[in-house]
Scaffold this active site. Structure first.
Site, PDB file in Angstrom:
ATOM      1  CE  LYS A 100      19.030 -22.938   1.174  1.00 25.12           C
ATOM      2  NZ  LYS A 100      19.431 -22.308  -0.114  1.00 25.12           N
ATOM      3  CE1 TYR A 154      30.933 -18.427  -7.836  1.00 29.54           C
ATOM      4  CE2 TYR A 154      31.487 -20.567  -6.889  1.00 29.54           C
ATOM      5  CZ  TYR A 154      30.557 -19.589  -7.177  1.00 29.54           C
ATOM      6  OH  TYR A 154      29.247 -19.782  -6.819  1.00 29.54           O
ATOM      7  CE  LYS A 182      25.426 -25.803  -5.429  1.00 31.39           C
ATOM      8  NZ  LYS A 182      24.346 -24.884  -5.547  1.00 31.39           N
ATOM      9  CD  GLU A 209      16.554 -36.528  -5.680  1.00 34.59           C
ATOM     10  OE1 GLU A 209      15.967 -35.971  -6.627  1.00 34.59           O
ATOM     11  OE2 GLU A 209      16.159 -36.457  -4.497  1.00 34.59           O
ATOM     12  CE  LYS A 229      21.914 -26.597  -3.990  1.00 36.48           C
ATOM     13  NZ  LYS A 229      21.182 -25.394  -4.389  1.00 36.48           N
ATOM     14  NE  ARG A 241      23.183 -21.781   1.656  1.00 41.51           N
ATOM     15  CZ  ARG A 241      22.939 -22.882   2.365  1.00 41.51           C
ATOM     16  NH1 ARG A 241      23.010 -22.858   3.680  1.00 41.51           N
ATOM     17  NH2 ARG A 241      22.611 -24.012   1.749  1.00 41.51           N
ATOM     18  CB  SER A 247      30.957 -20.355  -2.874  1.00 38.58           C
ATOM     19  OG  SER A 247      30.092 -21.033  -1.984  1.00 38.58           O
TER      20      SER A 247
HETATM   21  C1  PBG Z   1      20.554 -21.623  -4.750  1.00 36.84           C
HETATM   22  C2  PBG Z   1      21.963 -22.020  -5.005  1.00 36.84           C
HETATM   23  C3  PBG Z   1      23.000 -22.231  -4.075  1.00 36.84           C
HETATM   24  C4  PBG Z   1      24.165 -22.426  -4.827  1.00 36.84           C
HETATM   25  C5  PBG Z   1      23.805 -22.381  -6.178  1.00 36.84           C
HETATM   26  N1  PBG Z   1      22.445 -22.142  -6.266  1.00 36.84           N
HETATM   27  C6  PBG Z   1      23.008 -22.159  -2.586  1.00 36.84           C
HETATM   28  C7  PBG Z   1      22.181 -23.065  -1.787  1.00 36.84           C
HETATM   29  O1  PBG Z   1      21.584 -24.032  -2.265  1.00 36.84           O
HETATM   30  O2  PBG Z   1      22.073 -22.786  -0.593  1.00 36.84           O
HETATM   31  C8  PBG Z   1      25.541 -22.634  -4.253  1.00 36.84           C
HETATM   32  C9  PBG Z   1      26.686 -22.300  -5.149  1.00 36.84           C
HETATM   33  C10 PBG Z   1      27.999 -22.160  -4.483  1.00 36.84           C
HETATM   34  O3  PBG Z   1      28.169 -22.410  -3.260  1.00 36.84           O
HETATM   35  O4  PBG Z   1      28.955 -21.788  -5.179  1.00 36.84           O
HETATM   36  N2  PBG Z   1      19.654 -22.614  -4.491  1.00 36.84           N
END
Ligand code: PBG
Length: 307
Positions: free
Chosen positions: A200, A296, A231, A216, A178, A188, A257
């Protein structure tokens, strides 16, 4: 006859957002066509979703600011609306696979995936909280747990906590690779979960790194993950391919997203053929090596695939 890659409705996991209350259906500004539902309207929506042949959802909660604290304690309270919703959905749609997210951010007053002290994330203390969260979700009826926090050692810890409580059949889909990505912005917005300070980058991966993704994934695999996820998807198709070539468990990809938002924006402006671009994006993620896709677009693509 000679097409190498196929796309099916059963490849999709549909991410959905839930909030407290009744009769709510709030469109996410940066995600046209995607809503935050209260439980009652979500159950109506799920009828449509399952009628389209979609078999799995990933459910994310939106918590009001006054429910958040440093320790994300709302995440494992037995009577919290999110856990009760999982149980209610399972009752009404027993065949639907419910995936949940494990990370502190929707419940954290700091807006981080882990426990913060003096501006730093405490890895091991976070894992204990994630264990309680995962166990509560499993007891509520979740089928797949999705740790998205990127702490080290959380997969093994979670597997152990689950097995000791008798949840040997619950799967873990690990967010293995990720990346610290700009493409999570609209998500968010949906959860109102942006970090209150900093970013993050101390726990999510550097977009410049590929070998680290293998490391990982190896850790998560050896700790007992049932599926590995990459991701975001589109800027990381090479990572999807790399994991698929190296691990004999299913690889998932999260078409996040921001990837949804940018395609929608272009389509709404008439700059792209939205349907064609959507189907091309989805087949490219499958071609790269993903078995399943969190997207989505699940409903819209299902309509096209069912024609
Ligand atoms: C929470 C999480 C996130 C997403 C999925 N789980 C956001 C992040 O890590 O800040 C993002 C999913 C998306 O953007 O569609 N940890």
């Amino acid at each position: 006859m000679v097409q190498e890659t196929t796309l099916q409705v059963s490849d999709f996991i549909f991410p959905m957002f839930i909030q407290e209350g009744t009769n709510q259906k709030v469109e996410i500004k940066s995600m046209p066509g995607i809503y935050r539902f209260s439980l009652d309207t979500l159950l109506e929506e799920l009828k449509e979703v399952t009628d389209l042949g979609i078999r799995a959802i990933d459910l994310f909660p939106n918590y009001a600011e006054n429910k958040k604290d440093k320790y994300a304690s709302e995440s494992y309270k037995e009577d919290t609306f999110y856990l009760k919703a999982i149980t209610a959905i399972k009752e009404k749609f027993p065949e639907l696979v419910i995936m949940t997210d494990i990370a502190m951010d929707p419940y954290s007053s700091d807006g981080h995936d882990g426990l913060v002290e003096n501006g730093e994330i405490l890895n091991d203390a976070t894992i204990e909280i994630l264990g309680k969260m995962g166990l509560a979700q499993a007891r509520a009826g979740a089928d797949i747990l999705g740790p998205s926090d990127m702490m080290d050692g959380r997969i093994g810890y979670l597997r152990d906590v689950l097995d000791r409580d008798g949840h040997t059949n619950i799967s873990i889909m690990s967010y293995s690779a990720k990346y610290a990505s700009a493409f999570y912005g609209p998500f968010r917005d949906a959860l109102e979960s942006a970090p209150k300070f900093g970013d993050k980058k101390t726990y999510q991966m550097n977009p410049a790194n590929k070998r680290e993704a293998l490391l990982e994934a190896q850790l998560d695999f050896s700790e007992g993950a049932d599926m590995l996820m990459v991701k975001p998807a589109l800027s990381y198709l090479d990572i999807i391919r790399q994991l698929d070539e190296n691990f004999d468990i299913p690889i998932a990809a999260y078409n996040v997203s921001g990837e949804y938002a940018m395609l929608k924006a272009a389509a709404m402006n008439g700059w792209l053929d939205g349907d064609r671009a959507m189907m091309e994006v989805l087949i490219s993620i499958r071609r790269a090596g993903a078995k399943c896709i969190l997207t989505y677009f699940a409903k819209e693509a299902a309509v096209i695939l069912n024609r």
